[in-house]
Write a protein that holds these residues in place. Structure first.
Motif, PDB file in Angstrom:
ATOM      1  N   ASN A   1       0.821  -1.219   0.000  1.00  0.00           N
ATOM      2  CA  ASN A   1       0.000   0.000   0.000  1.00  0.00           C
ATOM      3  C   ASN A   1       0.851   1.263   0.000  1.00  0.00           C
ATOM      4  OD1 ASN A   1      -2.994  -1.000   0.528  1.00  0.00           O
ATOM      5  ND2 ASN A   1      -1.669  -2.215   1.865  1.00  0.00           N
ATOM      6  N   SER A   2       2.045   1.166  -0.583  1.00  0.00           N
ATOM      7  CA  SER A   2       2.969   2.304  -0.582  1.00  0.00           C
ATOM      8  C   SER A   2       2.405   3.513  -1.320  1.00  0.00           C
ATOM      9  CB  SER A   2       4.313   1.897  -1.198  1.00  0.00           C
ATOM     10  OG  SER A   2       4.132   1.467  -2.544  1.00  0.00           O
ATOM     11  N   ASP A   3       1.468   3.286  -2.253  1.00  0.00           N
ATOM     12  CA  ASP A   3       0.901   4.403  -3.008  1.00  0.00           C
ATOM     13  C   ASP A   3      -0.015   5.279  -2.148  1.00  0.00           C
ATOM     14  OD1 ASP A   3       2.243   3.639  -5.265  1.00  0.00           O
ATOM     15  OD2 ASP A   3       0.540   2.621  -6.204  1.00  0.00           O
ATOM     16  N   LEU A   4      -0.343   4.807  -0.947  1.00  0.00           N
ATOM     17  CA  LEU A   4      -1.133   5.637  -0.038  1.00  0.00           C
ATOM     18  C   LEU A   4      -0.292   6.747   0.592  1.00  0.00           C
ATOM     19  CD1 LEU A   4      -3.315   3.068   1.975  1.00  0.00           C
ATOM     20  CD2 LEU A   4      -4.154   4.835   0.408  1.00  0.00           C
ATOM     21  N   ILE A   5       1.006   6.509   0.715  1.00  0.00           N
ATOM     22  CA  ILE A   5       1.883   7.418   1.444  1.00  0.00           C
ATOM     23  C   ILE A   5       1.813   8.856   0.924  1.00  0.00           C
ATOM     24  CG2 ILE A   5       4.263   7.907   2.117  1.00  0.00           C
ATOM     25  CD1 ILE A   5       3.024   5.509   3.555  1.00  0.00           C
ATOM     26  N   PRO A   6       1.900   9.086  -0.401  1.00  0.00           N
ATOM     27  CA  PRO A   6       1.824  10.477  -0.889  1.00  0.00           C
ATOM     28  C   PRO A   6       0.534  11.184  -0.488  1.00  0.00           C
ATOM     29  CG  PRO A   6       2.605   9.013  -2.621  1.00  0.00           C
ATOM     30  CD  PRO A   6       2.129   8.140  -1.511  1.00  0.00           C
ATOM     31  N   HIS A   7      -0.568  10.428  -0.382  1.00  0.00           N
ATOM     32  CA  HIS A   7      -1.848  11.039  -0.025  1.00  0.00           C
ATOM     33  C   HIS A   7      -1.914  11.357   1.465  1.00  0.00           C
ATOM     34  CE1 HIS A   7      -3.299  10.416  -4.074  1.00  0.00           C
ATOM     35  NE2 HIS A   7      -2.824   9.170  -4.011  1.00  0.00           N
ATOM     36  N   LEU A   8      -1.243  10.563   2.288  1.00  0.00           N
ATOM     37  CA  LEU A   8      -1.157  10.901   3.703  1.00  0.00           C
ATOM     38  C   LEU A   8      -0.360  12.187   3.874  1.00  0.00           C
ATOM     39  CD1 LEU A   8      -0.459   7.412   5.363  1.00  0.00           C
ATOM     40  CD2 LEU A   8      -2.650   8.494   4.813  1.00  0.00           C
ATOM     41  N   LYS A   9       0.741  12.301   3.144  1.00  0.00           N
ATOM     42  CA  LYS A   9       1.547  13.524   3.202  1.00  0.00           C
ATOM     43  C   LYS A   9       0.749  14.721   2.707  1.00  0.00           C
ATOM     44  CE  LYS A   9       6.041  11.271   2.428  1.00  0.00           C
ATOM     45  NZ  LYS A   9       7.208  11.194   1.507  1.00  0.00           N
ATOM     46  N   ARG A  10       0.012  14.518   1.610  1.00  0.00           N
ATOM     47  CA  ARG A  10      -0.767  15.610   1.025  1.00  0.00           C
ATOM     48  C   ARG A  10      -1.818  16.120   2.009  1.00  0.00           C
ATOM     49  NH1 ARG A  10      -5.570  15.242  -1.422  1.00  0.00           N
ATOM     50  NH2 ARG A  10      -5.409  12.975  -1.712  1.00  0.00           N
ATOM     51  N   LEU A  11      -2.550  15.211   2.613  1.00  0.00           N
ATOM     52  CA  LEU A  11      -3.608  15.617   3.534  1.00  0.00           C
ATOM     53  C   LEU A  11      -3.052  16.158   4.840  1.00  0.00           C
ATOM     54  CD1 LEU A  11      -6.130  12.733   2.790  1.00  0.00           C
ATOM     55  CD2 LEU A  11      -6.397  15.166   2.244  1.00  0.00           C
ATOM     56  N   ALA A  12      -1.814  15.757   5.173  1.00  0.00           N
ATOM     57  CA  ALA A  12      -1.170  16.301   6.372  1.00  0.00           C
ATOM     58  C   ALA A  12      -0.852  17.779   6.203  1.00  0.00           C
ATOM     59  CB  ALA A  12       0.108  15.528   6.683  1.00  0.00           C
ATOM     60  N   ASN A  13      -0.787  18.236   4.965  1.00  0.00           N
ATOM     61  CA  ASN A  13      -0.505  19.642   4.691  1.00  0.00           C
ATOM     62  C   ASN A  13      -1.766  20.496   4.652  1.00  0.00           C
ATOM     63  OD1 ASN A  13       2.338  19.509   4.485  1.00  0.00           O
ATOM     64  ND2 ASN A  13       2.164  18.635   2.433  1.00  0.00           N
ATOM     65  N   THR A  14      -2.913  19.876   4.927  1.00  0.00           N
ATOM     66  CA  THR A  14      -4.162  20.628   5.034  1.00  0.00           C
ATOM     67  C   THR A  14      -4.433  20.884   6.509  1.00  0.00           C
ATOM     68  OG1 THR A  14      -5.613  18.681   5.211  1.00  0.00           O
ATOM     69  CG2 THR A  14      -4.966  19.385   2.988  1.00  0.00           C
ATOM     70  N   LYS A  15      -5.623  21.346   6.816  1.00  0.00           N
ATOM     71  CA  LYS A  15      -5.975  21.658   8.210  1.00  0.00           C
ATOM     72  C   LYS A  15      -6.302  20.395   9.011  1.00  0.00           C
ATOM     73  CE  LYS A  15     -10.936  22.037   7.270  1.00  0.00           C
ATOM     74  NZ  LYS A  15     -12.161  22.858   7.411  1.00  0.00           N
ATOM     75  N   ALA A  16      -6.282  19.232   8.375  1.00  0.00           N
ATOM     76  CA  ALA A  16      -6.780  18.015   9.007  1.00  0.00           C
ATOM     77  C   ALA A  16      -5.965  17.591  10.217  1.00  0.00           C
ATOM     78  CB  ALA A  16      -6.802  16.877   7.993  1.00  0.00           C
ATOM     79  N   ASP A  17      -6.672  17.114  11.253  1.00  0.00           N
ATOM     80  CA  ASP A  17      -6.036  16.337  12.302  1.00  0.00           C
ATOM     81  C   ASP A  17      -5.848  14.926  11.749  1.00  0.00           C
ATOM     82  OD1 ASP A  17      -6.026  18.352  14.214  1.00  0.00           O
ATOM     83  OD2 ASP A  17      -7.995  17.807  14.999  1.00  0.00           O
ATOM     84  N   ILE A  18      -4.808  14.257  12.229  1.00  0.00           N
ATOM     85  CA  ILE A  18      -4.531  12.888  11.779  1.00  0.00           C
ATOM     86  C   ILE A  18      -4.426  11.998  13.002  1.00  0.00           C
ATOM     87  CG2 ILE A  18      -2.932  11.399  10.510  1.00  0.00           C
ATOM     88  CD1 ILE A  18      -2.041  13.843   8.958  1.00  0.00           C
ATOM     89  N   ALA A  19      -5.000  10.809  12.925  1.00  0.00           N
ATOM     90  CA  ALA A  19      -4.964   9.887  14.064  1.00  0.00           C
ATOM     91  C   ALA A  19      -4.742   8.471  13.570  1.00  0.00           C
ATOM     92  CB  ALA A  19      -6.269   9.966  14.854  1.00  0.00           C
ATOM     93  N   SER A  20      -3.929   7.733  14.314  1.00  0.00           N
ATOM     94  CA  SER A  20      -3.687   6.328  13.975  1.00  0.00           C
ATOM     95  C   SER A  20      -3.987   5.459  15.182  1.00  0.00           C
ATOM     96  CB  SER A  20      -2.233   6.109  13.544  1.00  0.00           C
ATOM     97  OG  SER A  20      -1.348   6.272  14.650  1.00  0.00           O
ATOM     98  N   ASN A  21      -4.328   4.226  14.919  1.00  0.00           N
ATOM     99  CA  ASN A  21      -4.506   3.254  15.992  1.00  0.00           C
ATOM    100  C   ASN A  21      -3.497   2.130  15.844  1.00  0.00           C
ATOM    101  OD1 ASN A  21      -6.168   2.242  18.295  1.00  0.00           O
ATOM    102  ND2 ASN A  21      -6.391   0.486  16.939  1.00  0.00           N
ATOM    103  N   CYS A  22      -2.849   1.779  16.952  1.00  0.00           N
ATOM    104  CA  CYS A  22      -1.985   0.607  17.011  1.00  0.00           C
ATOM    105  C   CYS A  22      -0.911   0.669  15.916  1.00  0.00           C
ATOM    106  CB  CYS A  22      -2.849  -0.642  16.911  1.00  0.00           C
ATOM    107  SG  CYS A  22      -2.021  -2.203  17.251  1.00  0.00           S
ATOM    108  N   SER A  23      -0.822  -0.376  15.106  1.00  0.00           N
ATOM    109  CA  SER A  23       0.192  -0.449  14.059  1.00  0.00           C
ATOM    110  C   SER A  23      -0.074   0.510  12.907  1.00  0.00           C
ATOM    111  CB  SER A  23       0.303  -1.883  13.527  1.00  0.00           C
ATOM    112  OG  SER A  23      -0.972  -2.396  13.215  1.00  0.00           O
ATOM    113  N   GLY A  24      -1.213   1.181  12.909  1.00  0.00           N
ATOM    114  CA  GLY A  24      -1.456   2.221  11.913  1.00  0.00           C
ATOM    115  C   GLY A  24      -0.424   3.322  11.987  1.00  0.00           C
ATOM    116  N   ALA A  25       0.232   3.464  13.162  1.00  0.00           N
ATOM    117  CA  ALA A  25       1.284   4.469  13.321  1.00  0.00           C
ATOM    118  C   ALA A  25       2.456   4.209  12.382  1.00  0.00           C
ATOM    119  CB  ALA A  25       1.772   4.491  14.769  1.00  0.00           C
ATOM    120  N   PHE A  26       2.623   2.950  11.937  1.00  0.00           N
ATOM    121  CA  PHE A  26       3.697   2.646  10.994  1.00  0.00           C
ATOM    122  C   PHE A  26       3.484   3.382   9.673  1.00  0.00           C
ATOM    123  CE2 PHE A  26       4.505  -0.601  14.046  1.00  0.00           C
ATOM    124  CZ  PHE A  26       5.828  -0.995  13.886  1.00  0.00           C
TER     125      PHE A  26
END
Length: 336
Positions: A99-124
């Protein structure tokens, strides 16, 4: 009647996700402002608009083989109030690779106003995206060693149930794992909707909130991998003799080195001093006896090598943040 514009929540779906957390997050936020109102016969006021987003909007195959239909394509998500990364249920390395293609979208949305939250191994996922570098985070205690090795730039606080740090434009939250997701969920609901709504959710979902940290849930892996045969020899002796009085000086004499050298080698091999290892072995044994249920605190202290009950109780609470009685009530098989 007041109108509340629902906050937009995006849950990231990916093959290998833990299905219970994916569905649990969907339920927890979707029924905020709904369940309590139904119970009281009031008009429902959904506080969150929740969608599961996958790459390309494709169906998601969970680790339990449940197939979940995504609501939208994450590539088309331009903004949200909260981005949630659920638990990885399959092999962490395999899921991250596939699922490496998800990474750019996590970075992209991190640059918006969004809060980001992970559970357990989702932190990886967040760490892989570089979003946790120089920040505090937590994950399940069982993954702590791997996380530290893979992402040394992250300040991992594995004993914490929930951590919070600042991102470029919002906040990043991490939950330790398993049901710690509910602690995180209540915290986020309170953040967006206030204490009263969060309390309503806790009551309707019957969630035991404010549990502190995950120390009391941890089975300490005392035999951390290392190559120091002398330290292993001492570890084995401690584990066989923990019920008896043990002095560090006598341990050092057994292997013909000085106490100072033994302390140094123990610290290097297992990241604790011999006295701390002795205490850890005794506390682990005490936890097992308490889980069996039928033991008094006085006899418990004696069975694990302590004559002073108050000293034992103090050490136990320091290690688990629970008194022996509280631990017994929470984890005893007889209490289930």
């Amino acid at each position: 009647m007041p109108y509340f514009k629902p906050f937009k929540v995006i849950i990231v779906g990916f093959d290998g996700v833990l299905g219970s957390v994916l569905a649990g997050a969907l339920d927890l936020f979707s029924f905020t402002g709904v369940s309590w109102q139904r119970f009281l016969g009031e008009a429902v006021e959904p506080r969150f608009n929740v969608q599961i987003a996958s790459l390309g909007g494709t169906n998601i195959r969970c680790s339990n083989r449940l197939i979940v239909q995504a609501h939208c394509d994450i590539r088309e998500v331009t903004e949200c109030d909260l981005l949630l990364i659920p638990t990885i249920g399959n092999s962490i390395d395999k899921v991250l690779r596939q699922n490496s293609d998800l990474i750019p979208h996590l970075k992209r949305l991190a640059n918006t106003k969004a809060d980001i939250a992970s559970n357990c191994s989702g932190a990886f996922f967040l760490a892989k995206a570089g979003l946790l570098d120089g920040k505090i985070a937590t994950t399940h205690w069982g993954y702590a060693g791997k996380f530290k090795a893979d992402f040394p730039l992250v300040d991992l606080q594995e004993n914490q149930f929930v951590t919070q740090s600042k991102s470029q434009s919002g906040n990043i939250f991490c939950a330790a794992g398993g049901s710690a997701f509910y602690d995180l969920g209540l915290l986020l609901i309170e953040r967006y909707c206030g204490r009263e709504i969060s309390t309503q959710v806790a009551k309707t979902q019957i969630i035991d909130s404010k549990r502190g940290n995950q120390n009391s849930y941890t089975n300490v892996t005392l035999h951390k991998p290392h190559a120091d045969q002398l330290v292993k020899q001492v570890q084995e002796f401690i584990e066989e003799s923990f019920k008896q009085p043990i002095q560090v000086s006598s341990l050092a004499a057994r292997v013909n080195i000085t106490p100072r050298t033994l302390n140094r080698r123990f610290q290097s091999a297992v990241a604790m001093r011999p006295i701390e290892y002795i205490q850890a072995v005794r506390i682990e044994q005490a936890k097992r006896l308490l889980e069996l249920g039928n033991v008094t605190i006085k006899s418990l202290a004696e069975q694990v090598g302590y004559d002073d009950i108050s000293s034992f109780t103090r050490l136990f609470k320091r290690a688990t943040e629970l008194t022996p009685k509280e631990y017994q009530d929470k984890f005893s098989r007889l209490a289930i």
